[in-house]
Design a protein around this motif. Structure first.
Motif, PDB file in Angstrom:
ATOM      1  N   LYS A   4       0.834  -1.205   0.000  1.00 25.36           N
ATOM      2  CA  LYS A   4       0.000   0.000   0.000  1.00 25.36           C
ATOM      3  C   LYS A   4       0.872   1.259   0.000  1.00 25.36           C
ATOM      4  N   PRO A   5       0.326   2.378  -0.465  1.00 24.43           N
ATOM      5  CA  PRO A   5       1.086   3.633  -0.394  1.00 24.43           C
ATOM      6  C   PRO A   5       1.577   3.899   1.022  1.00 24.43           C
ATOM      7  N   THR A  37       6.157   1.738  -1.910  1.00 26.22           N
ATOM      8  CA  THR A  37       5.023   2.164  -2.715  1.00 26.22           C
ATOM      9  C   THR A  37       4.727   3.606  -2.331  1.00 26.22           C
ATOM     10  N   SER A  38       4.970   4.504  -3.272  1.00 29.41           N
ATOM     11  CA  SER A  38       4.881   5.936  -2.984  1.00 29.41           C
ATOM     12  C   SER A  38       3.426   6.389  -2.898  1.00 29.41           C
ATOM     13  N   ASP A  39       3.243   7.644  -2.485  1.00 31.61           N
ATOM     14  CA  ASP A  39       1.886   8.156  -2.304  1.00 31.61           C
ATOM     15  C   ASP A  39       1.121   8.245  -3.611  1.00 31.61           C
ATOM     16  N   ASP A  40       1.816   8.200  -4.745  1.00 33.37           N
ATOM     17  CA  ASP A  40       1.142   8.201  -6.041  1.00 33.37           C
ATOM     18  C   ASP A  40       0.859   6.795  -6.546  1.00 33.37           C
ATOM     19  N   GLY A  41       1.140   5.772  -5.711  1.00 38.21           N
ATOM     20  CA  GLY A  41       0.893   4.386  -6.085  1.00 38.21           C
ATOM     21  C   GLY A  41       2.006   3.732  -6.855  1.00 38.21           C
ATOM     22  N   GLU A  70       4.684   8.750   5.487  1.00 39.36           N
ATOM     23  CA  GLU A  70       4.471   9.925   4.640  1.00 39.36           C
ATOM     24  C   GLU A  70       5.801  10.537   4.221  1.00 39.36           C
ATOM     25  N   THR A 106       7.847  10.033   0.059  1.00 41.84           N
ATOM     26  CA  THR A 106       7.981   8.647  -0.394  1.00 41.84           C
ATOM     27  C   THR A 106       8.288   8.535  -1.885  1.00 41.84           C
ATOM     28  N   ARG A 107       8.268   9.659  -2.583  1.00 43.97           N
ATOM     29  CA  ARG A 107       8.740   9.666  -3.969  1.00 43.97           C
ATOM     30  C   ARG A 107      10.244   9.939  -4.032  1.00 43.97           C
TER      31      ARG A 107
END
Length: 437
Positions: free
Chosen positions: A57-58, A75-79, A105, A118-119
């Motif tokens: 999951k993000p 898994t970054s916040d953008d999926g 986050e 997370t990116r």
């Protein structure tokens, strides 16, 4: 001792006409050879890093070391799934110090508090006003691995930005074998994994992971003690080079580029080495699982999926063992020491009873507490101790089964495939022209 220098050709004797294959034992003990392996193999290969089920999951992430580099799989916040180098762009400290986590986050470096999302983007710097106008925050995000590829949820990375495409490196034959493993269902890596070490050269575990010759002797207690204890007979297992199933002879098959399998998946057999155990301890659930496979793939392909491909190598250091649901990687820290990661890969569609039976079978053999892995550790560490005599006893023989001899027990084609690719990489920087006998 051969004078290898930058040319390791003298470390291999490959006499196909006479049926002789030997490896000089300095390949297992020499620091310069390990340096070449890092430069020409580990830095120039597609390497297995993990599976998406470990961070689904993000905000979910894991950290591990791949070829000596600390990385974050997230898994970054953008999926998007990303592989980030786990080092702060400020002074180099590890940004993420936890083995795994969920719902993250940001990652904050504990040394000076630099914050990354997370990116991998740099989002916060304490006292940023102290920097000049030339300071470019946007250029100082966490560096991604130079190359990454997601194949059926399996994450591979490479530290060579110019490496050949993933599909070319693997080749169609190897990809088909991996796909057959992943077709078992919606595959996941079961929570938790084995992480252990061994005082032995990493190439010994490549050999051992595909070696059928040692099982009857090294793992005698598994066959003579554990299997009878669970009602499956036992005793020393017969040694066979290949198995006759219907009209097919099933044995080792080179897959190209150093990849090799102990046997190709085939519809001629029903089940693999785990099948008797699963039939005994989860018979109804196994039958339902077989119907699930047939519904999704048809009867012929379903038999291929359940039977699997035995033990196979994705060069240089990913071992997949269908019969025990194993994924395994290992990396050297010195010529006589390696660190190992092992995972159990199983279908999410398993019922609780079938999952328990699979795990009991897996744990009975695999891992530091199993009935077999400690035997392998003892065996390979014993080999490494024996290599102290490499100046006096120079060569290891890996000639079994050459010239088409399939009598007298398991051959060693699987190992020769590995060694031919290893030798080509170190001497030419290219794939071997052929790895077959």
């Amino acid at each position: 001792m051969p004078d290898f220098g930058e040319n390791t050709a003298g470390l291999i004797i490959d006499d196909k006409e006479s049926g002789i294959f030997r490896v000089h034992r300095s390949a297992f003990v020499d620091d310069d050879i390990l340096k070449l392996e890092r430069e020409k193999i580990f830095d120039k290969s597609w390497l297995f890093a993990g599976h998406v089920s470990e961070f689904p999951k993000p905000g979910d992430f894991i950290t591990r070391t791949v070829a000596g580099r600390p990385i974050i799989l997230v898994t970054s916040d953008d999926g998007e799934v990303r592989a980030l180098m786990n080092t702060c762009r400020h002074r180099g400290n590890l940004v993420c110090r936890e083995h795994k986590g969920s719902g993250a986050e940001v990652f904050r470096c504990f040394y000076h508090g630099w914050i990354y999302n997370t990116r991998g983007e740099l989002k916060g710097i304490p006292g940023e006003e102290a920097y000049s106008e030339a300071f470019d925050r946007e250029s100082l995000g966490l560096e991604p691995a130079p190359r990454m590829h997601n194949f059926r949820g399996l994450i591979f990375i490479s530290f060579d930005p110019d490496i050949e495409e993933f599909e070319s490196y693997m080749g169609e034959a190897a990809l088909n074998v991996i796909a057959n493993t992943m077709d078992k269902g919606d595959m996941e890596f079961v929570e938790g994994h084995f992480k252990y070490s061994m005082r032995a050269n990493w190439k010994l575990l490549v050999e051992n992971s595909m070696d059928g010759y040692h099982a009857a002797f090294t793992h005698e207690r598994f066959f003579a003690q554990w299997m009878p204890s669970v009602g499956l007979g036992g005793g020393r297992q017969p040694m066979e080079e290949s198995v006759q199933v219907g009209n097919e002879r099933i044995g080792a098959v080179p897959l190209g580029n150093g990849h090799v399998t102990g046997s190709l998946p085939t519809a001629a057999r029903q089940g693999g080495v785990a099948t008797p155990y699963l039939e005994k301890y989860a018979p109804e659930e196994l039958e339902a699982y077989r119907k699930f496979l047939v519904a999704g793939h048809g009867p012929e392909k379903a038999r291929m999926i359940e039977g699997g491909a035995g033990n196979y190598l994705i060069f240089p250091n990913l071992i997949i063992i269908d019969g025990w649901f194993v994924f395994r990687t290992f990396y050297p820290t010195s010529p006589d020491y390696m660190e190992i990661n092992g995972w159990a890969a199983m279908p999410k569609e398993d019922t609780p009873a079938l999952r328990k039976a699979r795990l009991d079978w897996y744990l009975g053999f695999q891992g530091p507490g199993g009935f077999a892995t400690p035997d392998d550790v003892e065996g390979l560490e014993g080999c490494q101790m024996g290599f102290a005599t490499h100046k006096e006893v120079e060569w290891s023989d890996i000639s079994r089964g050459m010239n088409g001899n399939v009598k007298g027990g398991p051959g060693e084609l699987q190992m020769r495939v590995f060694w031919r690719e290893w030798n080509a990489r170190l001497t030419t920087g290219q794939h071997a022209e052929t790895t077959e006998d």
